[in-house]
Every structure is written in C-alpha cells, then in structure tokens.
Write a protein that holds these residues in place. Structure first.
Motif, PDB file in Angstrom:
ATOM      1  N   VAL A 294      13.952  65.252  30.962  1.00  0.00           N
ATOM      2  CA  VAL A 294      13.384  64.097  31.797  1.00  0.00           C
ATOM      3  C   VAL A 294      14.302  63.472  32.827  1.00  0.00           C
ATOM      4  O   VAL A 294      13.760  63.613  33.932  1.00  0.00           O
ATOM      5  N   LEU A 295      15.458  63.563  32.824  1.00  0.00           N
ATOM      6  CA  LEU A 295      16.242  63.092  34.033  1.00  0.00           C
ATOM      7  C   LEU A 295      17.141  64.453  34.507  1.00  0.00           C
ATOM      8  O   LEU A 295      17.994  64.082  35.157  1.00  0.00           O
ATOM      9  N   SER A 296      16.711  65.482  34.199  1.00  0.00           N
ATOM     10  CA  SER A 296      17.411  66.738  34.658  1.00  0.00           C
ATOM     11  C   SER A 296      18.942  66.816  34.308  1.00  0.00           C
ATOM     12  O   SER A 296      19.537  67.492  35.075  1.00  0.00           O
ATOM     13  N   TYR A 297      19.027  66.081  33.184  1.00  0.00           N
ATOM     14  CA  TYR A 297      20.551  66.482  32.616  1.00  0.00           C
ATOM     15  C   TYR A 297      20.674  68.305  32.395  1.00  0.00           C
ATOM     16  O   TYR A 297      19.815  68.588  31.507  1.00  0.00           O
ATOM     17  N   GLU A 298      21.799  68.760  32.921  1.00  0.00           N
ATOM     18  CA  GLU A 298      21.902  70.342  32.535  1.00  0.00           C
ATOM     19  C   GLU A 298      22.760  70.299  31.486  1.00  0.00           C
ATOM     20  O   GLU A 298      23.638  69.580  31.366  1.00  0.00           O
ATOM     21  N   ILE A 299      22.211  71.350  30.532  1.00  0.00           N
ATOM     22  CA  ILE A 299      23.278  71.527  29.388  1.00  0.00           C
ATOM     23  C   ILE A 299      24.427  72.556  29.945  1.00  0.00           C
ATOM     24  O   ILE A 299      24.104  73.591  30.006  1.00  0.00           O
ATOM     25  N   ARG A 300      25.684  72.151  29.703  1.00  0.00           N
ATOM     26  CA  ARG A 300      26.790  72.844  30.142  1.00  0.00           C
ATOM     27  C   ARG A 300      27.104  73.919  29.193  1.00  0.00           C
ATOM     28  O   ARG A 300      27.324  75.181  29.258  1.00  0.00           O
ATOM     29  N   ASP A 301      27.377  73.396  27.957  1.00  0.00           N
ATOM     30  CA  ASP A 301      27.739  74.266  26.914  1.00  0.00           C
ATOM     31  C   ASP A 301      27.376  73.496  25.412  1.00  0.00           C
ATOM     32  O   ASP A 301      27.441  72.022  25.737  1.00  0.00           O
ATOM     33  N   ARG A 317      22.251  65.117  39.104  1.00  0.00           N
ATOM     34  CA  ARG A 317      21.585  64.341  40.265  1.00  0.00           C
ATOM     35  C   ARG A 317      22.416  62.937  40.623  1.00  0.00           C
ATOM     36  O   ARG A 317      22.004  62.215  41.145  1.00  0.00           O
ATOM     37  N   SER A 318      23.859  62.792  39.928  1.00  0.00           N
ATOM     38  CA  SER A 318      24.639  61.880  39.944  1.00  0.00           C
ATOM     39  C   SER A 318      23.861  60.528  39.880  1.00  0.00           C
ATOM     40  O   SER A 318      24.077  59.558  40.487  1.00  0.00           O
ATOM     41  N   LEU A 319      23.443  60.335  38.449  1.00  0.00           N
ATOM     42  CA  LEU A 319      22.676  59.109  38.365  1.00  0.00           C
ATOM     43  C   LEU A 319      23.525  58.129  37.934  1.00  0.00           C
ATOM     44  O   LEU A 319      23.622  56.706  37.982  1.00  0.00           O
ATOM     45  N   LYS A 321      26.827  56.371  35.382  1.00  0.00           N
ATOM     46  CA  LYS A 321      27.057  55.665  33.869  1.00  0.00           C
ATOM     47  C   LYS A 321      25.893  54.637  33.398  1.00  0.00           C
ATOM     48  O   LYS A 321      25.588  54.827  32.255  1.00  0.00           O
ATOM     49  N   ALA A 322      25.312  53.690  34.305  1.00  0.00           N
ATOM     50  CA  ALA A 322      24.497  52.632  34.061  1.00  0.00           C
ATOM     51  C   ALA A 322      23.210  53.502  33.566  1.00  0.00           C
ATOM     52  O   ALA A 322      22.728  53.123  32.390  1.00  0.00           O
ATOM     53  N   LYS A 323      22.589  54.478  34.130  1.00  0.00           N
ATOM     54  CA  LYS A 323      21.442  55.247  33.971  1.00  0.00           C
ATOM     55  C   LYS A 323      21.436  56.056  32.628  1.00  0.00           C
ATOM     56  O   LYS A 323      20.786  56.054  31.858  1.00  0.00           O
ATOM     57  N   PHE A 324      22.910  56.558  32.387  1.00  0.00           N
ATOM     58  CA  PHE A 324      23.155  57.466  31.166  1.00  0.00           C
ATOM     59  C   PHE A 324      23.211  56.365  29.881  1.00  0.00           C
ATOM     60  O   PHE A 324      22.676  56.852  29.017  1.00  0.00           O
ATOM     61  N   ARG A 325      23.695  55.400  30.075  1.00  0.00           N
ATOM     62  CA  ARG A 325      23.805  54.204  28.941  1.00  0.00           C
ATOM     63  C   ARG A 325      22.178  53.980  28.504  1.00  0.00           C
ATOM     64  O   ARG A 325      21.987  53.745  27.432  1.00  0.00           O
ATOM     65  N   GLU A 326      21.549  53.698  29.670  1.00  0.00           N
ATOM     66  CA  GLU A 326      19.977  53.631  29.149  1.00  0.00           C
ATOM     67  C   GLU A 326      19.431  54.655  28.695  1.00  0.00           C
ATOM     68  O   GLU A 326      18.690  54.586  27.616  1.00  0.00           O
ATOM     69  N   PHE A 327      19.840  55.722  28.980  1.00  0.00           N
ATOM     70  CA  PHE A 327      19.171  57.162  28.528  1.00  0.00           C
ATOM     71  C   PHE A 327      19.597  57.321  27.095  1.00  0.00           C
ATOM     72  O   PHE A 327      19.020  57.548  26.163  1.00  0.00           O
ATOM     73  N   GLY A 328      20.881  56.940  27.037  1.00  0.00           N
ATOM     74  CA  GLY A 328      21.706  57.014  25.579  1.00  0.00           C
ATOM     75  C   GLY A 328      20.884  56.395  24.459  1.00  0.00           C
ATOM     76  O   GLY A 328      20.960  56.647  23.276  1.00  0.00           O
ATOM     77  N   VAL A 350      29.426  63.639  29.182  1.00  0.00           N
ATOM     78  CA  VAL A 350      28.925  63.853  30.635  1.00  0.00           C
ATOM     79  C   VAL A 350      29.764  64.080  31.794  1.00  0.00           C
ATOM     80  O   VAL A 350      30.878  63.132  31.887  1.00  0.00           O
ATOM     81  N   PHE A 351      29.500  65.008  32.380  1.00  0.00           N
ATOM     82  CA  PHE A 351      30.240  65.703  33.527  1.00  0.00           C
ATOM     83  C   PHE A 351      29.515  65.326  34.806  1.00  0.00           C
ATOM     84  O   PHE A 351      28.171  65.588  34.901  1.00  0.00           O
ATOM     85  N   ASP A 352      30.448  64.832  35.867  1.00  0.00           N
ATOM     86  CA  ASP A 352      29.572  64.963  37.107  1.00  0.00           C
ATOM     87  C   ASP A 352      29.602  66.304  37.778  1.00  0.00           C
ATOM     88  O   ASP A 352      30.140  67.163  37.102  1.00  0.00           O
TER      89      ASP A 352
END
Length: 374
Positions: A294-301, A317-319, A321-328, A350-352
């Motif tokens: 949905v938010l284009s997070y890529e699975i690294r491993d 996409r450099s969203l 911390k705040a966006k990831f907390r909502e997503f989490g 999460v990695f940048d």
C-alpha cells in the motif's frame, strides 16, 4: 514457505497498483472508499470495509481492472446481487450463511494450493506442465466450484438474470454450463479467456490426465468432451497464461463474494471466532505483504530465529517515522494473530534508502491488550 507468501503477496499487490502511490495509510482509505462507491451504495458498509484494510488486495484489484470486461463483470454481479437482495433478501442471506464456511475453506484451499506449487522447478517444462494441471484441478474443484455455486444461487434470485427462478440442484459442470449460457460476460470469464474451453472441461482434463506434453514442439495437447472428441493444443507459454487466467477468475470471484458478504454483514450474524474460521500462517502473512505494498515499503530480507522473526523493510519513498507509526497501528491485528495462533513473534525494522535504521517495531502484550513497542 511462509515468508514466500509474504514476499509474493507484496509483489502481486504492488503490481496491481501499477505505479500508484499513497502518501499515508489514510489516503489509501479514502481511495478505497472511492473504489467501493462504484459497487456499493451503503455508506456505512463502505466505511467499514475501507477502514478495516482487510480488503486492500481486493481494492487494488478493482483499480487494476478499470476499463476492462472484468470491471463490467463486477458491476454486473453487484447489480444482480442488489436486485436479489431487494426482492429476496432473506433467501440471499440464507444461502450466504449456508455457504459461508465452505467459501472460507475454499479460499484457504486456494492459498495452500498456490503455496505448494510455487516451489516447482519452472525450468523443467514437463514437470511444470504436470504441476500446472494438478493445480488447475485442485483450484477449480476446491475453490472455484464452491464460489460459482454461490454465484449461481444469487443470479437465480435476480429478476434481471436469465436463470431467475432456477432452483434446480445442478452438478458443478452443469452450473458452469448454465452460467456460460446465461450471459456474454459469464461466457467471457468462464470460457473465452480459457482458450475457448469451459472452466469445467479444464477440471476434467486435469482430473482425467487427458493431456500430453510434446518436448519437440514445447506444446501441450489436451482432449476433452464426450469420449475425448474435442481437443486443444497450447504452446507452453499459453499454458502459463492459462494459469494466470484461472488465478484472475479466483481473485474476481473472491472480490465479488467477500465484498457482498460484508454488505450482508454475514460475519456479524455468525460471530467470528477461531474455531470456525481457519487463519493460516500464509493467509495472515499475505495480508501483511499486501499492506506493505500500500505504501510501497520494500522487503529487504527476513531474519528467522525459531519462533521469532524480524522483517527488514525499506522506506523507499522516504515517508518517515510519523507515516510508519500510523501504518504500524494497522499491522497490530495481523501481528497479534501470528503470535496468538502460531506463537510467532514478528518484529519489523525500517531502513531508509541509504540503509540506515530509523524505526523498529515489535508487538508488546500486556493484560491481553496490544500495542507497538518502538
């Protein structure tokens, strides 16, 4: 096998978005409502479906099929479903209640079949041919037939359908034939896109092993019908396309039936509990994979240590911390299910885009409540 479900579902869901991007999980929720309004009138139902995020894959599918005959079919289904509910609501609810557990088992069976066949060596065309036909038979018999049976009963209650009032008990093959003859849209979905061979005949070809692989021509010859009097020959690439078409039919039917079930509030009528609905590890991880897309997070491993996993994802996409907390927060129900049902604790790091960690997430449990520990 479980991590494959996570990775493949993320990739498949991402392909459905076809380049679309969302700035936040709430923006996706608004988009979901917009897509659902094409098919559903009940505003409360639309908000419930969109807010749950449980149907993110189906929402992406609805976007993907815009402007195609699959969109026409979906509208055709919901128009007939609405008519059936308008004039025979109690009958519609009854058939959904009676079919509910069987449909759930059908969807779980489809997930299992897809997982079992994903590890086949695709470089060996003979083995892949056998695996593909085994999969055709299994998916059609255990997943598509139960869903088509329910669809048939819905259309038999719609005054706009040519099978209106047909309450005969039919075999699965007869149901497919009747639906194919009932409208051009059904014919297109259940026959035309399957190399002009009806869906039930592909099941027969598979179950009777009436196919043969020709190594010299890299083609597959199939016989079907009375005394195998008819035949069709597919190039190997066409066999792969056939598999994709059957998969598309599965997604189409699942989308129609799951959303219409929500419109009838079937799960609320029955009451959801573990003993009735089997939530497999693959099903839950597939939902998590869909959410990553949905938010284009890529699975690294994925790091595995017995019952403790860590999924490393990239915020490409450099969203932030705040966006990831909502997503989490949206991930909590799925992580909780994996822990409660299977004892699997999943952390997310999460990695940048430069490979630096900027957020860690784990499920904290206290007094039967669920929260995110960062």
């Amino acid at each position: 096998m479980e991590d494959l479900a996570l990775i493949s579902s993320r990739a498949e869901a991402s392909s459905l978005l076809n380049g679309m991007e969302f700035k936040s999980i709430y923006e996706f929720e608004e988009f979901s409502e917009e897509m659902l309004r094409k098919y559903i009138v009940d505003k409360e139902c639309i908000k419930t479906i969109a807010a749950s995020k449980a149907f993110s894959f189906e929402i992406m599918f609805l976007k993907k099929i815009e402007g195609t005959f699959l969109e026409d079919f979906t509208k055709y289904f919901f128009n007939n479903f609405s008519l059936a509910v308008e004039h025979h609501k109690s009958d519609v609810i009854k058939i959904y209640l009676e079919s509910d557990l069987l449909i759930n088992e059908a969807l779980v069976g489809y997930q299992d079949s897809a997982s079992l066949n994903s590890s086949v060596n695709t470089e060996n065309q003979r083995r892949l041919t056998k695996s593909a036909f085994n999969m055709f038979g299994d998916i059609i018999e255990s997943s598509l037939y139960p869903q088509l049976n329910l669809l048939y009963k819905v259309f038999a209650l719609s005054k706009d359908s040519s099978i209106y009032g047909d309450d005969k008990i039919l075999t699965n093959g007869k149901i497919v034939s009747s639906l194919v003859e009932s409208s051009e849209l059904f014919k297109h979905v259940l026959k035309d896109i399957l190399h002009n061979v009806p869906l039930n005949q592909w099941r027969n070809i598979s179950n009777h092993s009436s196919y043969s692989y020709n190594k010299e021509t890299s083609s597959v010859n199939c016989n079907y019908g009375h005394n195998n009097s008819r035949s069709v020959t597919l190039e190997f690439e066409e066999l792969v396309d056939l598999l994709k078409s059957i998969d598309t039919i599965q997604i189409l039917l699942k989308t129609c039936l799951e959303l219409s079930s929500m419109m009838l509030r079937i799960k609320e009528s029955i009451g959801i509990h573990e003993n009735r609905y089997e939530l497999t590890e693959e099903t839950i991880l597939s939902q998590i994979g869909n959410m990553f897309a949905v938010l284009s997070y890529e699975i690294r491993d994925i790091e595995k240590n017995k019952s403790h996993w860590k999924i490393n994802i990239i915020d490409q996409r450099s969203l932030g911390k705040a966006k990831f907390r909502e997503f989490g927060k949206e991930l909590i129900p799925y992580l909780a299910c994996m822990y409660d049902l299977y004892g699997l604790l999943i952390d997310i790091e999460v990695f940048d885009i430069k490979g630096r960690t900027f957020q860690k997430m784990s499920l904290a449990t206290k007094n039967n409540s669920r929260s995110i520990a960062k």
